[in-house]
Design a protein around this motif. Structure first.
Motif, PDB file in Angstrom:
ATOM      1  N   PRO A  95     -53.286 -17.675 -35.684  1.00 55.32           N
ATOM      2  CA  PRO A  95     -54.252 -17.613 -34.570  1.00 55.32           C
ATOM      3  C   PRO A  95     -54.055 -16.321 -33.786  1.00 55.32           C
ATOM      4  N   SER A  96     -54.696 -15.253 -34.201  1.00 52.70           N
ATOM      5  CA  SER A  96     -54.375 -13.905 -33.731  1.00 52.70           C
ATOM      6  C   SER A  96     -54.477 -13.753 -32.215  1.00 52.70           C
ATOM      7  N   GLN A  97     -55.401 -14.467 -31.581  1.00 53.81           N
ATOM      8  CA  GLN A  97     -55.550 -14.363 -30.127  1.00 53.81           C
ATOM      9  C   GLN A  97     -54.372 -14.972 -29.386  1.00 53.81           C
ATOM     10  N   ARG A  98     -53.559 -15.752 -30.084  1.00 54.51           N
ATOM     11  CA  ARG A  98     -52.422 -16.428 -29.470  1.00 54.51           C
ATOM     12  C   ARG A  98     -51.089 -15.800 -29.873  1.00 54.51           C
ATOM     13  N   VAL A  99     -51.151 -14.602 -30.445  1.00 56.75           N
ATOM     14  CA  VAL A  99     -49.933 -13.900 -30.869  1.00 56.75           C
ATOM     15  C   VAL A  99     -49.696 -12.719 -29.934  1.00 56.75           C
ATOM     16  N   ALA A 100     -48.608 -12.771 -29.193  1.00 59.10           N
ATOM     17  CA  ALA A 100     -48.263 -11.702 -28.250  1.00 59.10           C
ATOM     18  C   ALA A 100     -47.293 -10.723 -28.896  1.00 59.10           C
TER      19      ALA A 100
END
Length: 406
Positions: A95-100
């Motif tokens: 989930p790319s938007q949730r990877v910091a």
């Protein structure tokens, strides 16, 4: 929320001791300094460093990407790829938007800037690369890792001098606890092998000039005289423990505590009694809900400078009363500046995994002012369940990370 453990599910390491987690760990366990003459520093009063051996950025990253990036990004990006693979994560499906991405860097890329400034001084602006700025500014470490891996969550670097890598890990932990992200790629990268860095640190009296170079870095030794410049990168993949369990990811260790503080004492020297260091360690212990007696090992900042080692030892004696066995990785791999806290955190995780404390190199005669059990000579097997890594930097920046076994 406080008391929530964060799982370390992936590691990537590139250090003077070796490229890759296992190679770097084996090199560290040998307990021998890796300082050697450095062609980049020829002619300077201190002309040696601890360099990463046999790292071919063209082969690892591809020639076009390697050409566009600077050395500290080469190392950090390669370590990030290692860590993500080690965690069993797939950037094509996560989930790319949730990877910091939160990475620590201590300084700008001095080597590239030296070339650009020389051209500027010689009125040869037309010969300067248009990439001089974007390839060298510190935030590009995180930016390029996010670009390469398709990580679209929060993305930034931290800068707290030589505590930068440890600070990045602590901040990434906080993002996970706050629910801002589900995966954090964190750590630090830096290459101090630049003529400017060697010249300026040398002028400060911070670098050892001891010969032969392999004897120069000697934390806690009575005859220490400064540190040795190094380079390297370490990246950890962090996830909430419940999320790691849900995807059945192997857990190398848990990050249970983080503490940070400022000395507010001097712009380069640590507080002589280590008051800020003490505060960071106590905060990390309280954050983890652990007592000093629960800690079985300290991976010390241990720079091999006269003042830092004494101040750190005083802080450790106050926090732990009878401190557990201590080691100092900089004796082997040199001082990797902004990457040091991340590399030492990764080594602390490996110490817990392997239940083996790496030795401190070059400890011939313990400074009588330092009352600590310093592991030296050979690795020391140890049945430990929790360990702390400490990091300090110019400006009085302090950070402590506390890890425990799964």
């Amino acid at each position: 929320m406080p008391g929530t453990d964060i799982a370390v599910t992936g590691l990537g390491l590139i250090t003077p001791a070796g490229t890759g987690v296992e190679a770097s760990w084996r090199g560290l366990l040998r307990g021998r300094s890796l300082a050697a003459p450095d062609p980049l520093l020829t002619g300077l009063p201190v002309d040696f460093s601890c360099a990463v051996p046999d790292f071919d950025a063209d082969a690892v990253l591809g020639r076009r990407l390697s050409w566009r990036l600077d050395r500290f990004v080469h190392l950090g990006l390669a370590a990030a790829r290692q860590a993500v693979a080690d965690a069993g994560l797939d950037p094509d499906t996560w989930p790319s938007q949730r990877v910091a991405v939160v990475l620590g860097v201590g300084s700008n890329s001095l080597e590239r800037y030296e070339t650009a400034f020389r051209l500027l001084r010689e009125d040869r602006i037309e010969d300067a690369s248009p990439l001089s700025l974007p390839r060298s500014v510190p935030n590009m470490l995180a930016g390029e890792v996010g670009l390469d891996l398709g990580a679209r969550g929060p993305n930034f670097t931290t800068n707290s001098a030589c505590a930068s890598g440890a600070t990045a890990i602590g901040v990434a932990r906080d993002l996970l606890r706050a629910g801002v992200c589900d995966i954090a790629i964190t750590g630090g990268s830096e290459s101090g092998r630049a003529r400017g860095a060697a010249a300026f640190f040398g002028r400060m009296g911070a670098l050892s000039q001891r010969r032969p170079p392999r004897t120069a870095s000697r934390p806690f030794d009575a005859d220490r005289s400064g540190f040795v410049l190094g380079e390297g990168a370490a990246v950890l993949v962090l996830e909430r423990a419940a999320d790691a369990a849900q995807r059945r990811a192997p857990v190398r260790a848990y990050l249970s505590g983080y503490g940070a503080s400022a000395d507010a004492y001097h712009f380069t020297s640590p507080h002589p009694q280590g008051l800020g260091a003490e505060a960071a360690m106590l905060t990390a212990l309280a954050d983890a809900g652990l007592e000093p007696d629960d800690i079985g090992h300290i991976n010390a900042h241990g720079t091999s400078t006269v003042h830092n080692d004494v101040a750190e030892s005083r802080a450790l004696r106050r926090v732990f009363r009878e401190p557990p066995p201590v080691t100092a990785n900089k004796s082997v791999i040199g001082h990797t500046l902004g990457a040091a806290g991340a590399i030492e955190a990764a080594y602390t995780v490996l110490t817990l995994q392997h239940r083996t404390i790496p030795p401190t190199a070059n400890l011939d005669k313990l400074d009588p002012e330092i009352d600590l059990d310093i592991v030296s000579g050979d690795p020391r097997p140890s049945s430990l369940n929790a360990a702390m890594s400490t990091s300090f930097g110019f400006g009085g920046q302090n950070a402590a990370l506390l890890f425990r076994s799964p």
